[in-house]
Scaffold this motif. Structure first.
Motif, PDB file in Angstrom:
ATOM      1  N   PHE A 191      -4.991   1.621  -2.760  1.00 31.05           N
ATOM      2  CA  PHE A 191      -6.132   0.724  -2.525  1.00 31.05           C
ATOM      3  C   PHE A 191      -7.435   1.510  -2.366  1.00 31.05           C
ATOM      4  N   GLY A 192      -7.362   2.860  -2.424  1.00 34.14           N
ATOM      5  CA  GLY A 192      -8.555   3.695  -2.311  1.00 34.14           C
ATOM      6  C   GLY A 192      -8.904   4.109  -0.895  1.00 34.14           C
ATOM      7  N   ARG A 193      -8.061   3.756   0.083  1.00 34.16           N
ATOM      8  CA  ARG A 193      -8.336   4.159   1.460  1.00 34.16           C
ATOM      9  C   ARG A 193      -7.835   5.581   1.690  1.00 34.16           C
ATOM     10  N   VAL A 194      -8.495   6.311   2.604  1.00 34.78           N
ATOM     11  CA  VAL A 194      -8.129   7.693   2.926  1.00 34.78           C
ATOM     12  C   VAL A 194      -7.769   7.754   4.407  1.00 34.78           C
ATOM     13  N   LYS A 195      -6.695   8.474   4.730  1.00 33.50           N
ATOM     14  CA  LYS A 195      -6.314   8.634   6.135  1.00 33.50           C
ATOM     15  C   LYS A 195      -5.988  10.089   6.438  1.00 33.50           C
ATOM     16  N   SER A 196      -6.211  10.465   7.698  1.00 32.89           N
ATOM     17  CA  SER A 196      -5.777  11.772   8.169  1.00 32.89           C
ATOM     18  C   SER A 196      -4.398  11.575   8.785  1.00 32.89           C
ATOM     19  N   LYS A 197      -3.499  12.507   8.524  1.00 32.45           N
ATOM     20  CA  LYS A 197      -2.136  12.400   9.022  1.00 32.45           C
ATOM     21  C   LYS A 197      -2.051  12.911  10.456  1.00 32.45           C
ATOM     22  N   CYS A 198      -1.047  12.439  11.177  1.00 30.03           N
ATOM     23  CA  CYS A 198      -0.789  12.892  12.540  1.00 30.03           C
ATOM     24  C   CYS A 198      -0.403  14.375  12.484  1.00 30.03           C
ATOM     25  N   ARG A 199      -0.997  15.163  13.392  1.00 29.88           N
ATOM     26  CA  ARG A 199      -0.683  16.590  13.434  1.00 29.88           C
ATOM     27  C   ARG A 199      -0.975  17.133  14.830  1.00 29.88           C
ATOM     28  N   SER A 200      -0.495  18.332  15.106  1.00 26.06           N
ATOM     29  CA  SER A 200      -0.741  18.955  16.404  1.00 26.06           C
ATOM     30  C   SER A 200      -1.264  20.368  16.195  1.00 26.06           C
ATOM     31  N   TYR A 201      -1.930  20.895  17.218  1.00 24.32           N
ATOM     32  CA  TYR A 201      -2.451  22.249  17.178  1.00 24.32           C
ATOM     33  C   TYR A 201      -2.535  22.783  18.607  1.00 24.32           C
ATOM     34  N   ILE A 202      -2.699  24.087  18.745  1.00 25.10           N
ATOM     35  CA  ILE A 202      -2.868  24.729  20.043  1.00 25.10           C
ATOM     36  C   ILE A 202      -4.359  25.016  20.213  1.00 25.10           C
ATOM     37  N   ASN A 203      -4.961  24.496  21.293  1.00 32.81           N
ATOM     38  CA  ASN A 203      -6.398  24.702  21.493  1.00 32.81           C
ATOM     39  C   ASN A 203      -6.674  26.081  22.085  1.00 32.81           C
ATOM     40  N   SER A 204      -7.942  26.377  22.355  1.00 28.53           N
ATOM     41  CA  SER A 204      -8.342  27.703  22.834  1.00 28.53           C
ATOM     42  C   SER A 204      -7.785  28.025  24.223  1.00 28.53           C
ATOM     43  N   GLU A 257       0.849  -1.195   0.000  1.00 33.16           N
ATOM     44  CA  GLU A 257       0.000   0.000   0.000  1.00 33.16           C
ATOM     45  C   GLU A 257       0.883   1.241   0.000  1.00 33.16           C
ATOM     46  N   LYS A 258       0.621   2.151  -0.941  1.00 33.73           N
ATOM     47  CA  LYS A 258       1.397   3.384  -1.073  1.00 33.73           C
ATOM     48  C   LYS A 258       0.462   4.568  -0.862  1.00 33.73           C
ATOM     49  N   TRP A 259       0.940   5.576  -0.148  1.00 36.43           N
ATOM     50  CA  TRP A 259       0.123   6.740   0.199  1.00 36.43           C
ATOM     51  C   TRP A 259       0.658   7.984  -0.485  1.00 36.43           C
ATOM     52  N   ILE A 260      -0.263   8.844  -0.990  1.00 33.41           N
ATOM     53  CA  ILE A 260       0.127  10.143  -1.537  1.00 33.41           C
ATOM     54  C   ILE A 260      -0.805  11.207  -0.957  1.00 33.41           C
ATOM     55  N   GLU A 261      -0.256  12.403  -0.786  1.00 33.42           N
ATOM     56  CA  GLU A 261      -1.017  13.517  -0.228  1.00 33.42           C
ATOM     57  C   GLU A 261      -2.105  13.963  -1.202  1.00 33.42           C
ATOM     58  N   ILE A 262      -3.272  14.327  -0.671  1.00 31.05           N
ATOM     59  CA  ILE A 262      -4.390  14.802  -1.487  1.00 31.05           C
ATOM     60  C   ILE A 262      -4.176  16.286  -1.775  1.00 31.05           C
ATOM     61  N   LYS A 263      -4.241  16.658  -3.046  1.00 34.53           N
ATOM     62  CA  LYS A 263      -4.038  18.041  -3.469  1.00 34.53           C
ATOM     63  C   LYS A 263      -5.025  18.950  -2.749  1.00 34.53           C
ATOM     64  N   ASN A 264      -4.546  20.070  -2.234  1.00 36.39           N
ATOM     65  CA  ASN A 264      -5.316  21.085  -1.498  1.00 36.39           C
ATOM     66  C   ASN A 264      -5.771  20.628  -0.115  1.00 36.39           C
ATOM     67  N   PHE A 265      -5.408  19.416   0.316  1.00 36.43           N
ATOM     68  CA  PHE A 265      -5.724  18.907   1.647  1.00 36.43           C
ATOM     69  C   PHE A 265      -4.463  18.268   2.238  1.00 36.43           C
ATOM     70  N   PRO A 266      -3.511  19.076   2.734  1.00 38.08           N
ATOM     71  CA  PRO A 266      -2.218  18.548   3.167  1.00 38.08           C
ATOM     72  C   PRO A 266      -2.276  17.625   4.389  1.00 38.08           C
ATOM     73  N   ASN A 267      -3.393  17.609   5.121  1.00 35.99           N
ATOM     74  CA  ASN A 267      -3.503  16.738   6.298  1.00 35.99           C
ATOM     75  C   ASN A 267      -4.092  15.365   5.971  1.00 35.99           C
TER      76      ASN A 267
END
Length: 64
Positions: free
Chosen positions: A20-33, A4-14
């Motif tokens: 195989f047609g599966r979609v995943k969200s990548k690990c990321r961090s953010y600062i909450n309110s 299985e090989k993964w490529i980034e979705i254009k205009n959606f870097p996360n």
């Protein structure tokens, strides 16, 4: 079996899509309110089954 090989979705870097047609969200961090660092873990998105007007089904995932 093919690897299985993964490529980034254009205009959606996360998000990535696999050969195989599966979609995943990548690990990321953010600062909450409250100013705290939060981590969103990588995960495979679950497809939703939808029916067209003619009754034939297809699957979709929602990304933003």
């Amino acid at each position: 079996m093919e690897e299985e090989k993964w490529i980034e979705i254009k205009n959606f870097p996360n998000y990535e899509v696999s050969n195989f047609g599966r979609v995943k969200s990548k690990c990321r961090s953010y600062i909450n309110s409250l100013g705290r660092k939060r981590i969103i873990k990588e995960r495979i998105l679950k497809p939703i089954k939808v029916e067209r007007n003619n009754g034939s089904p297809y699957y979709k995932v929602v990304i933003s």
